[in-house]
Design a protein around this motif. Structure first.
Motif, PDB file in Angstrom:
ATOM      1  N   VAL A  88       0.858  -1.193   0.000  1.00 37.74           N
ATOM      2  CA  VAL A  88       0.000   0.000   0.000  1.00 37.74           C
ATOM      3  C   VAL A  88       0.893   1.242   0.000  1.00 37.74           C
ATOM      4  CG1 VAL A  88      -1.739   1.312   1.265  1.00 37.74           C
ATOM      5  CG2 VAL A  88      -1.840  -1.186   1.222  1.00 37.74           C
ATOM      6  N   GLU A  89       0.623   2.139  -0.940  1.00 42.16           N
ATOM      7  CA  GLU A  89       1.418   3.367  -1.032  1.00 42.16           C
ATOM      8  C   GLU A  89       0.940   4.388  -0.014  1.00 42.16           C
ATOM      9  OE1 GLU A  89       3.079   5.496  -4.810  1.00 42.16           O
ATOM     10  OE2 GLU A  89       1.159   6.451  -4.333  1.00 42.16           O
ATOM     11  N   MET A  90       1.884   4.956   0.724  1.00 41.18           N
ATOM     12  CA  MET A  90       1.587   5.972   1.727  1.00 41.18           C
ATOM     13  C   MET A  90       2.515   7.161   1.538  1.00 41.18           C
ATOM     14  SD  MET A  90      -0.889   4.894   3.651  1.00 41.18           S
ATOM     15  CE  MET A  90      -0.739   6.087   4.978  1.00 41.18           C
ATOM     16  N   LYS A 120       6.718   9.598  -0.239  1.00 35.12           N
ATOM     17  CA  LYS A 120       5.875   8.505  -0.731  1.00 35.12           C
ATOM     18  C   LYS A 120       6.658   7.201  -0.764  1.00 35.12           C
ATOM     19  CE  LYS A 120       2.566  11.078  -3.560  1.00 35.12           C
ATOM     20  NZ  LYS A 120       1.954  11.232  -4.903  1.00 35.12           N
ATOM     21  N   LYS A 156      -5.791   6.767   8.134  1.00 36.91           N
ATOM     22  CA  LYS A 156      -5.168   7.048   6.840  1.00 36.91           C
ATOM     23  C   LYS A 156      -4.767   5.754   6.138  1.00 36.91           C
ATOM     24  CE  LYS A 156      -2.190  10.362   6.846  1.00 36.91           C
ATOM     25  NZ  LYS A 156      -0.906  11.116   7.028  1.00 36.91           N
ATOM     26  N   SER A 183      -7.904   3.419   5.077  1.00 34.28           N
ATOM     27  CA  SER A 183      -8.594   3.966   3.910  1.00 34.28           C
ATOM     28  C   SER A 183      -7.787   3.705   2.646  1.00 34.28           C
ATOM     29  CB  SER A 183      -8.825   5.467   4.090  1.00 34.28           C
ATOM     30  OG  SER A 183      -9.680   5.728   5.177  1.00 34.28           O
ATOM     31  N   ALA A 184      -6.454   3.857   2.733  1.00 30.66           N
ATOM     32  CA  ALA A 184      -5.602   3.585   1.574  1.00 30.66           C
ATOM     33  C   ALA A 184      -5.616   2.099   1.225  1.00 30.66           C
ATOM     34  CB  ALA A 184      -4.172   4.039   1.867  1.00 30.66           C
ATOM     35  N   ASN A 206      -8.837   1.371  -0.540  1.00 31.15           N
ATOM     36  CA  ASN A 206      -8.765   1.920  -1.891  1.00 31.15           C
ATOM     37  C   ASN A 206      -7.959   1.011  -2.811  1.00 31.15           C
ATOM     38  OD1 ASN A 206      -9.245   4.366  -3.672  1.00 31.15           O
ATOM     39  ND2 ASN A 206      -7.028   4.231  -3.790  1.00 31.15           N
ATOM     40  N   GLN A 207      -6.874   0.448  -2.291  1.00 32.64           N
ATOM     41  CA  GLN A 207      -6.041  -0.461  -3.071  1.00 32.64           C
ATOM     42  C   GLN A 207      -6.765  -1.788  -3.329  1.00 32.64           C
ATOM     43  OE1 GLN A 207      -3.090   0.010  -4.448  1.00 32.64           O
ATOM     44  NE2 GLN A 207      -2.717  -2.081  -5.133  1.00 32.64           N
ATOM     45  N   LYS A 264     -13.181   3.255   1.195  1.00 33.85           N
ATOM     46  CA  LYS A 264     -12.562   3.806  -0.013  1.00 33.85           C
ATOM     47  C   LYS A 264     -13.115   5.205  -0.285  1.00 33.85           C
ATOM     48  CE  LYS A 264     -11.951   3.013  -4.953  1.00 33.85           C
ATOM     49  NZ  LYS A 264     -12.245   2.151  -6.120  1.00 33.85           N
ATOM     50  N   THR A 290     -11.308   7.849   1.631  1.00 32.84           N
ATOM     51  CA  THR A 290     -10.046   8.222   0.983  1.00 32.84           C
ATOM     52  C   THR A 290     -10.296   9.141  -0.196  1.00 32.84           C
ATOM     53  OG1 THR A 290      -9.119   6.075   1.587  1.00 32.84           O
ATOM     54  CG2 THR A 290      -7.968   7.311  -0.110  1.00 32.84           C
TER      55      THR A 290
END
Length: 431
Positions: free
Chosen positions: A281-283, A302, A333, A336-337, A340-341, A384, A387
Motif C-alpha cells: 500500500v502506497e503511503m 511517498k 489514513k 482507507s488507503a 482503496n487499493q 474507499k 479516501t
C-alpha cells in the motif's frame, strides 16, 4: 390447318433457338407460359412432329391487365432470368430482401458467436457463485450481538465497529519476531473505529483505546451470567480484555447512544497478509519517525509499505507527541488507503490477487453472526469513499484527560451521535 400453337409455324422454327437447333446458345429471353389441356400425348411420350397437337391458349400479356382468371397457377418461370438479383448486378425481378451482391455469410457464424457468449456468461456465473460460497464459508461469525442487553434504538444508516486486535493466532515464533508483536497471551484491542454509512457519505470515527468510559451492566458472553453495572470507569480497551467483543459493543453503545449493526475484527497476522496480498500500500509519510517497540523506521515521502512495515506503521504511538491520538489518525489514513487499493480493478478482476487477498483476510477475520460478504463489501467501499474525499474521518471529540485517560467532550459527542442517527452530514469536529 396449322396444328402449332397460335403464332407458331413449322417453318418459323428454323429461325428460333430451341430443340434441335444448331445456332448460338440461347440468350436470356422471355418465355411465354403455356397451359396444357388435360388431353394430350401419353405421359412420358413426346408429341410427334406433324401429329395432331391440340391448340394451346395464348399466355396472358405481361404487365397490367387481366390475368388468366381464377384458378390459374403456373410453376413456370415468369420471365425472369434465374440467379439475377432484382435491382442488382443482373437486373430482373428476383427479390433477395435487399441483398446488395456478394456472398451471404453462413448462419453458422452467428450461432457460433451466440454459443460462445452464452458459454462465457455461464462460466462467469459459475465462478462468481463458487467464489461467493467459498469466501462465505471462510467467514468466522463468532460474535453474538443478540446477548448484548439494553441496546439503543436503531437509527438511519448502518454502523460498523471495526476492531484491530493484537491477536497472535496462527503466528509462528518467527512471525512474532519479524512483526515485532511479542508473545503476550490472549488478545487486546489495538485500534477501534466506528464507520457510519448512509446517504450523506461515510464517516469514520476513531475511538482511542485510552478513552475514559463506564463499564455498564452486561451479560457474560460465555457464562450468560448477568453482571450489574457499578459505575466503574476504565480505559475503553479494558472492556474487550474483560469479556471480549460483546462487552466492547455493549460499552460503546452505552457510552455513545449509537447502535452497532456489524462487528468486524482482524488480528495482526491477517492485517499483514492482506497488505502483502494486494502488493503493498502506497503511503505519503509527511515526517520521518522511528519506534523500536513497533519496529517502525520510516523516511519522509511517498513509499509502498509491505505487510511488516504496514503493521509497524499503524501500531506506532510512542514516536508521536499526541501518542494514541496521532496513532489513530495514522490508522485511519492507512486503512482507507488499503481499502482503496483492495477495491481497484487490478485486484478485483485479477484472480491471482483477488483469491489471495480474500483468503488472507477471511482466515483471520472475525465478524458478528449477521454480517455477510455484502456487508463487508459495503464497508470496504465506504472506507474507499473516505479516501476519495466523499466522507469524513475524525477522532472522537476529546475535552481533556483524567488520570491518564482521555475524556470525551460530552456535548460534541451527543451532537455527533444525533447527526449519525439521523443520517445527516457530520459537522462536529474531532481531535
Amino acid at each position: 390447318m396449322n396444328d402449332w400453337p397460335q403464332g407458331w409455324s413449322e417453318n418459323s422454327r428454323g429461325d428460333r433457338y430451341g430443340r434441335g437447333s444448331a445456332g448460338e446458345p440461347e440468350s436470356a429471353r422471355v418465355m411465354r407460359q403455356v397451359r396444357r389441356e388435360p388431353s394430350g400425348p401419353t405421359p412420358g411420350q413426346a408429341p410427334q412432329y406433324g401429329g395432331s397437337v391440340p391448340r394451346q391458349p395464348s399466355a396472358p400479356p405481361y404487365g397490367p391487365g387481366p390475368g388468366p382468371g381464377p384458378g390459374y397457377d403456373s410453376d413456370y418461370n415468369t420471365g425472369q432470368v434465374y440467379g439475377a438479383p432484382q435491382g442488382g448486378r443482373g437486373g430482373g425481378g428476383y427479390d433477395d430482401g435487399g441483398y446488395d451482391g456478394g456472398y451471404r455469410q453462413a448462419p453458422y457464424r452467428g450461432r457460433r458467436v451466440k454459443r460462445t457468449a452464452v458459454t462465457v456468461a455461464v462460466a462467469l456465473l459459475v465462478v462468481t457463485v463458487g467464489t461467493y460460497f467459498w469466501a462465505d464459508s471462510k467467514l468466522r461469525e463468532e460474535v453474538d450481538l443478540s446477548i448484548v442487553v439494553d441496546r439503543p434504538e436503531e437509527g438511519d444508516g448502518t454502523n460498523y465497529l471495526i476492531v484491530g486486535s493484537d491477536s497472535r493466532e496462527g503466528m509462528s515464533d518467527e512471525d512474532k519476531k519479524r512483526l515485532h508483536t511479542g508473545s503476550a497471551e490472549g488478545k487486546r484491542t489495538d485500534s477501534m473505529m466506528i464507520l457510519h454509512t448512509g446517504s450523506n457519505g461515510p464517516t469514520l470515527i476513531s475511538l482511542p483505546r485510552d478513552s475514559d468510559v463506564e463499564i455498564p451492566s452486561f451479560k457474560g458472553s460465555d457464562s450468560g451470567k448477568f453482571y450489574e453495572g457499578t459505575g466503574r470507569r476504565v480505559k475503553l480497551n479494558a472492556a474487550y480484555a474483560e469479556d471480549g467483543p460483546e462487552l466492547l459493543v455493549r460499552t460503546v453503545e452505552h457510552n455513545t447512544g449509537l447502535r452497532i449493526d456489524h462487528y468486524v475484527e482482524i488480528g495482526f497476522a491477517g492485517f499483514a497478509n492482506i497488505v502483502d496480498a494486494v502488493g503493498g500500500v502506497e503511503m505519503d509519510i509527511p515526517k520521518a519517525f522511528k519506534d523500536e517497540k513497533s519496529g517502525a523506521d520510516f523516511e519522509a515521502g511517498k513509499q509502498t509499505l509491505n505487510g511488516e512495515e504496514a503493521l509497524a506503521f499503524v501500531r506506532t504511538r510512542y514516536a508521536f507527541a499526541g501518542s494514541d491520538l496521532d496513532r489513530t489518525k495514522n490508522q485511519q489514513k492507512f486503512l482507507s488507503a488499503l481499502a482503496n487499493q483492495a477495491a481497484t480493478p487490478g485486484t478485483v478482476l485479477n484472480p491471482f490477487r483477488l483469491y489471495p487477498t480474500l483468503g488472507a483476510g477471511l482466515d483471520t477475520l472475525i465478524v458478528s453472526e449477521d454480517t455477510g460478504l455484502f456487508d463487508l463489501a459495503s464497508m470496504f467501499w465506504a472506507m474507499k469513499g473516505v479516501t476519495g474525499g466523499e466522507g469524513t474521518s475524525m477522532n472522537m471529540p476529546i475535552a481533556g484527560t483524567s488520570g491518564g485517560n482521555l475524556v470525551w467532550d460530552k456535548a460534541k459527542v451527543e451532537k455527533l451521535v444525533e447527526q449519525l442517527n439521523n443520517d445527516e452530514r457530520v459537522t462536529v469536529k474531532g481531535n
